[in-house]
Design a protein around this motif. Sequence first.
Motif, PDB file in Angstrom:
ATOM      1  N   GLU A 146       6.199   7.233  12.160  1.00 50.91           N
ATOM      2  CA  GLU A 146       7.213   6.323  11.678  1.00 50.91           C
ATOM      3  C   GLU A 146       6.602   5.277  10.751  1.00 50.91           C
ATOM      4  O   GLU A 146       5.476   4.831  10.925  1.00 50.91           O
ATOM      5  CB  GLU A 146       7.901   5.635  12.862  1.00 50.91           C
ATOM      6  CG  GLU A 146       7.059   4.610  13.617  1.00 50.91           C
ATOM      7  CD  GLU A 146       5.861   5.210  14.336  1.00 50.91           C
ATOM      8  OE1 GLU A 146       4.851   4.504  14.505  1.00 50.91           O
ATOM      9  OE2 GLU A 146       5.936   6.388  14.725  1.00 50.91           O
ATOM     10  N   SER A 147       7.349   4.921   9.743  1.00 48.94           N
ATOM     11  CA  SER A 147       6.916   3.879   8.826  1.00 48.94           C
ATOM     12  C   SER A 147       8.137   3.062   8.443  1.00 48.94           C
ATOM     13  O   SER A 147       9.255   3.591   8.403  1.00 48.94           O
ATOM     14  CB  SER A 147       6.277   4.493   7.574  1.00 48.94           C
ATOM     15  OG  SER A 147       5.877   3.483   6.671  1.00 48.94           O
ATOM     16  N   ALA A 148       7.928   1.785   8.203  1.00 46.07           N
ATOM     17  CA  ALA A 148       9.039   0.934   7.812  1.00 46.07           C
ATOM     18  C   ALA A 148       9.627   1.393   6.475  1.00 46.07           C
ATOM     19  O   ALA A 148       8.908   1.857   5.593  1.00 46.07           O
ATOM     20  CB  ALA A 148       8.588  -0.511   7.712  1.00 46.07           C
ATOM     21  N   ILE A 149      10.929   1.278   6.368  1.00 48.55           N
ATOM     22  CA  ILE A 149      11.626   1.516   5.115  1.00 48.55           C
ATOM     23  C   ILE A 149      11.928   0.149   4.513  1.00 48.55           C
ATOM     24  O   ILE A 149      12.593  -0.675   5.152  1.00 48.55           O
ATOM     25  CB  ILE A 149      12.920   2.308   5.351  1.00 48.55           C
ATOM     26  CG1 ILE A 149      12.591   3.667   5.987  1.00 48.55           C
ATOM     27  CG2 ILE A 149      13.690   2.502   4.048  1.00 48.55           C
ATOM     28  CD1 ILE A 149      13.804   4.398   6.508  1.00 48.55           C
ATOM     29  N   VAL A 150      11.419  -0.103   3.339  1.00 47.61           N
ATOM     30  CA  VAL A 150      11.506  -1.435   2.743  1.00 47.61           C
ATOM     31  C   VAL A 150      12.240  -1.364   1.419  1.00 47.61           C
ATOM     32  O   VAL A 150      11.933  -0.517   0.570  1.00 47.61           O
ATOM     33  CB  VAL A 150      10.106  -2.045   2.536  1.00 47.61           C
ATOM     34  CG1 VAL A 150      10.216  -3.453   1.972  1.00 47.61           C
ATOM     35  CG2 VAL A 150       9.322  -2.057   3.847  1.00 47.61           C
ATOM     36  N   GLU A 151      13.195  -2.247   1.225  1.00 46.09           N
ATOM     37  CA  GLU A 151      13.921  -2.347  -0.032  1.00 46.09           C
ATOM     38  C   GLU A 151      13.201  -3.348  -0.926  1.00 46.09           C
ATOM     39  O   GLU A 151      13.106  -4.522  -0.595  1.00 46.09           O
ATOM     40  CB  GLU A 151      15.356  -2.807   0.223  1.00 46.09           C
ATOM     41  CG  GLU A 151      16.163  -1.864   1.107  1.00 46.09           C
ATOM     42  CD  GLU A 151      17.544  -2.417   1.410  1.00 46.09           C
ATOM     43  OE1 GLU A 151      17.921  -3.440   0.784  1.00 46.09           O
ATOM     44  OE2 GLU A 151      18.226  -1.851   2.278  1.00 46.09           O
ATOM     45  N   GLY A 152      12.683  -2.883  -2.031  1.00 50.13           N
ATOM     46  CA  GLY A 152      11.988  -3.778  -2.932  1.00 50.13           C
ATOM     47  C   GLY A 152      10.668  -3.197  -3.401  1.00 50.13           C
ATOM     48  O   GLY A 152      10.282  -2.086  -3.039  1.00 50.13           O
ATOM     49  N   LYS A 153       9.972  -3.950  -4.215  1.00 52.36           N
ATOM     50  CA  LYS A 153       8.737  -3.485  -4.842  1.00 52.36           C
ATOM     51  C   LYS A 153       7.596  -3.424  -3.835  1.00 52.36           C
ATOM     52  O   LYS A 153       7.348  -4.371  -3.103  1.00 52.36           O
ATOM     53  CB  LYS A 153       8.365  -4.419  -5.992  1.00 52.36           C
ATOM     54  CG  LYS A 153       7.100  -4.016  -6.739  1.00 52.36           C
ATOM     55  CD  LYS A 153       6.779  -5.004  -7.848  1.00 52.36           C
ATOM     56  CE  LYS A 153       5.478  -4.639  -8.564  1.00 52.36           C
ATOM     57  NZ  LYS A 153       5.155  -5.613  -9.623  1.00 52.36           N
ATOM     58  N   GLU A 154       6.887  -2.297  -3.849  1.00 50.47           N
ATOM     59  CA  GLU A 154       5.718  -2.094  -2.994  1.00 50.47           C
ATOM     60  C   GLU A 154       4.468  -2.029  -3.862  1.00 50.47           C
ATOM     61  O   GLU A 154       4.472  -1.393  -4.914  1.00 50.47           O
ATOM     62  CB  GLU A 154       5.873  -0.791  -2.205  1.00 50.47           C
ATOM     63  CG  GLU A 154       4.646  -0.372  -1.421  1.00 50.47           C
ATOM     64  CD  GLU A 154       4.780   1.027  -0.850  1.00 50.47           C
ATOM     65  OE1 GLU A 154       3.808   1.820  -0.966  1.00 50.47           O
ATOM     66  OE2 GLU A 154       5.862   1.355  -0.296  1.00 50.47           O
ATOM     67  N   ILE A 155       3.399  -2.666  -3.405  1.00 50.17           N
ATOM     68  CA  ILE A 155       2.108  -2.561  -4.082  1.00 50.17           C
ATOM     69  C   ILE A 155       1.081  -2.015  -3.100  1.00 50.17           C
ATOM     70  O   ILE A 155       1.320  -1.979  -1.891  1.00 50.17           O
ATOM     71  CB  ILE A 155       1.628  -3.910  -4.650  1.00 50.17           C
ATOM     72  CG1 ILE A 155       1.424  -4.932  -3.536  1.00 50.17           C
ATOM     73  CG2 ILE A 155       2.598  -4.420  -5.700  1.00 50.17           C
ATOM     74  CD1 ILE A 155       0.783  -6.225  -4.014  1.00 50.17           C
ATOM     75  N   ARG A 156      -0.058  -1.574  -3.645  1.00 54.20           N
ATOM     76  CA  ARG A 156      -1.129  -1.007  -2.826  1.00 54.20           C
ATOM     77  C   ARG A 156      -2.417  -1.785  -3.018  1.00 54.20           C
ATOM     78  O   ARG A 156      -2.641  -2.382  -4.061  1.00 54.20           O
ATOM     79  CB  ARG A 156      -1.377   0.460  -3.194  1.00 54.20           C
ATOM     80  CG  ARG A 156      -0.215   1.373  -2.903  1.00 54.20           C
ATOM     81  CD  ARG A 156      -0.631   2.832  -3.012  1.00 54.20           C
ATOM     82  NE  ARG A 156       0.480   3.730  -2.709  1.00 54.20           N
ATOM     83  CZ  ARG A 156       0.333   4.972  -2.282  1.00 54.20           C
ATOM     84  NH1 ARG A 156      -0.880   5.473  -2.109  1.00 54.20           N
ATOM     85  NH2 ARG A 156       1.383   5.723  -2.026  1.00 54.20           N
ATOM     86  N   THR A 157      -3.248  -1.730  -1.988  1.00 54.52           N
ATOM     87  CA  THR A 157      -4.584  -2.278  -2.077  1.00 54.52           C
ATOM     88  C   THR A 157      -5.569  -1.246  -1.554  1.00 54.52           C
ATOM     89  O   THR A 157      -5.256  -0.464  -0.646  1.00 54.52           O
ATOM     90  CB  THR A 157      -4.714  -3.585  -1.272  1.00 54.52           C
ATOM     91  OG1 THR A 157      -6.076  -4.041  -1.338  1.00 54.52           O
ATOM     92  CG2 THR A 157      -4.344  -3.385   0.194  1.00 54.52           C
TER      93      THR A 157
END
Length: 256
Positions: A146-157
Amino acid sequence: MIPCSVFIVAQDEANNIERVLRSVSDFAQVLVVDSGSTDNTVALAEAMGAEVIHQDWLGYAGQKQFALSLCQQDWVLNLDADEALTPECIAVIKQTIIRNDIAALRFARNDIFMNQLPNKWMKKPNNLRLYRRQLAHFDTSEQVHESAIVEGKEIRTQVAFTHFGYNRIDALVAKNNLYSSFRAEDKFARNKRPSLIKLALVLPFTFLQKYFLQGRITNGKRGLILATIDAFYAFLKEAKLWEKYLVDSDPNKKSK
């Protein structure tokens, strides 16, 4: 204190809970949702200053959705009990939560395996763990991974947190056995049909992908062992889906 809520879903994690809580001691809210530990997980967590809430098991996604609902800060961080933040992770989190243009941050993950970190040439898994509370939710129909579903811009590090749960072969194989059953059940529930071609090819293809393309070959004996375990996990998911159709389903729906 870092203005961010941390939530950890746990049960019988006495061997791990102090390590993860120590790594998040500077956060404004640290919440442990325990589903009925029989060891001293709860006592250890409370002694470390965490807020401990009991909730009977709702499934992986359901339990995390419940924990998310108890968070108070605008930003939330989800960790498992067998994980820990590094100082580099904390620095990235501090830089991220002051930004107004993003909704989520995806971290790399360092899996400790047989007491060793992955080398720099191996491709690392990644996980979405930091996000704005009001923009996130979990799909409670998913049983595992399971992973959160997020509305909006995602970035990575490329900064990685540390994961200790796959350190020993027996623990990794036990998790793969459990998770492959859940994945097969999820696919079966969605009427996903098994494939004979995939059943035959998924193991060798996954091994080649993990060992060569993702750099397991650069990690010596450990890399060979890990690539083989990963390939067998991929095979188990497809084999158990076939089992659902050939054994567990209604005779009228059996695959020929």
